[in-house]
Design an enzyme around this catalytic site. Structure first.
Site, PDB file in Angstrom:
ATOM      1  CG  ASP A 169      -2.052   1.134   1.220  1.00  0.00           C
ATOM      2  OD1 ASP A 169      -3.160   0.835   0.750  1.00  0.00           O
ATOM      3  OD2 ASP A 169      -1.889   2.162   1.658  1.00  0.00           O
ATOM      4  CG  ASN A 222      -4.745  11.639  -5.408  1.00  0.00           C
ATOM      5  OD1 ASN A 222      -3.920  11.688  -6.132  1.00  0.00           O
ATOM      6  ND2 ASN A 222      -5.459  10.553  -5.043  1.00  0.00           N
ATOM      7  CG  HIS A 239      -7.192  13.462  -8.371  1.00  0.00           C
ATOM      8  ND1 HIS A 239      -7.385  12.066  -7.414  1.00  0.00           N
ATOM      9  CD2 HIS A 239      -8.138  14.628  -7.938  1.00  0.00           C
ATOM     10  CE1 HIS A 239      -8.267  12.887  -6.385  1.00  0.00           C
ATOM     11  NE2 HIS A 239      -8.433  13.935  -6.638  1.00  0.00           N
ATOM     12  CG  ASP A 296      -4.559   8.753 -12.121  1.00  0.00           C
ATOM     13  OD1 ASP A 296      -5.023   8.254 -10.786  1.00  0.00           O
ATOM     14  OD2 ASP A 296      -5.512   9.177 -12.926  1.00  0.00           O
ATOM     15  CD  GLU A 355      -4.547   4.354  -1.364  1.00  0.00           C
ATOM     16  OE1 GLU A 355      -4.840   4.683  -0.374  1.00  0.00           O
ATOM     17  OE2 GLU A 355      -5.403   4.557  -2.546  1.00  0.00           O
TER      18      GLU A 355
END
Length: 221
Positions: free
Chosen positions: A94, A102, A107, A111, A137
């Site tokens: 994770d 973010n 974003h 990404d 994530e």
């Protein structure tokens, strides 16, 4: 030219989209048409490809298995492990403090971080492993081999993510669980489910201790 590209797009969509090459081909054509200015209907085709990729078990952002694809392929791996009497491991990963990434960078950068981490995990895990993006994530790896080898892979994933190039400092929390397959007739999906749960517990233990670390769950089975 634009008309022919659009035609190729929809022909590719019509092909069996369960095949990864068809998804990749159509996606490339759609991207090319968008770059030179195509009516919105072509953008709709790209959205359809994304949906079909998910249905085929592929995460469209990373190209890895999605949750469904990971579950299917890891069960196949468990069946192979049973036949070989091999140890089976699951690694949960994770990205640490991803919401902050973010919020601070947007974003689009988030990404890209997900895609870069996924690519690094896949490269480290090797072609024989099953690798999936199973949450926003969160990633999961299933692999055969001795527990010590799985631990080495898990640590390489942790260190490899930390060394990613880019504008954002990235670290990950990693959990590992390993099991020797039992001689009983326990279903492979039950074994995978237990290993995923154990690796998940270990990963959250790593997070509670500040992240950027590997925690190993006690051996099951």
């Amino acid at each position: 030219m634009l008309a022919s590209l659009a035609t190729l797009t929809f022909l590719a969509i019509a092909i069996d989209l369960q095949q990864g090459w068809a998804v990749a081909m159509a996606d490339s054509v759609v991207t090319a048409t968008l770059l030179v200015g195509v009516p919105p209907i072509i953008h709709f085709a790209q959205l359809a490809l994304t949906s079909d990729a998910r249905a085929a078990g592929i995460d469209p952002l990373t190209g890895l298995h999605n949750r469904r694809g990971f579950d299917d392929q890891s069960m196949t791996l468990a069946q192979a492990a049973r036949a070989d009497r091999s140890e089976l491991s699951v690694i949960m990963i994770d990205i640490d403090r991803f919401k902050q990434i973010n919020d601070r960078f947007g974003h689009g950068v988030g990404d890209q971080v997900i895609a870069d981490v996924g690519s690094r995990i896949k490269a480290i895990s090797g072609s024989a492993a099953v690798v999936g993006r199973v949450g926003g994530e969160e990633f999961c790896v299933a692999l055969l081999g001795p527990a010590a080898q799985a631990r080495e892979v898990a640590e390489q994933i942790r260190a490899g993510s930390e060394s990613l190039d880019g504008m954002v400092t990235v670290t990950v929390s990693v959990g590992l669980a390993t099991s020797t397959l039992p001689t009983s007739n326990a279903a492979p999906d039950n074994l995978i489910g237990q290993l995923v749960a154990d690796a998940d517990h270990a990963m959250y233990s790593a997070k509670r201790q500040g992240g950027n670390r590997l925690e190993v769950w006690s051996v099951t089975g």
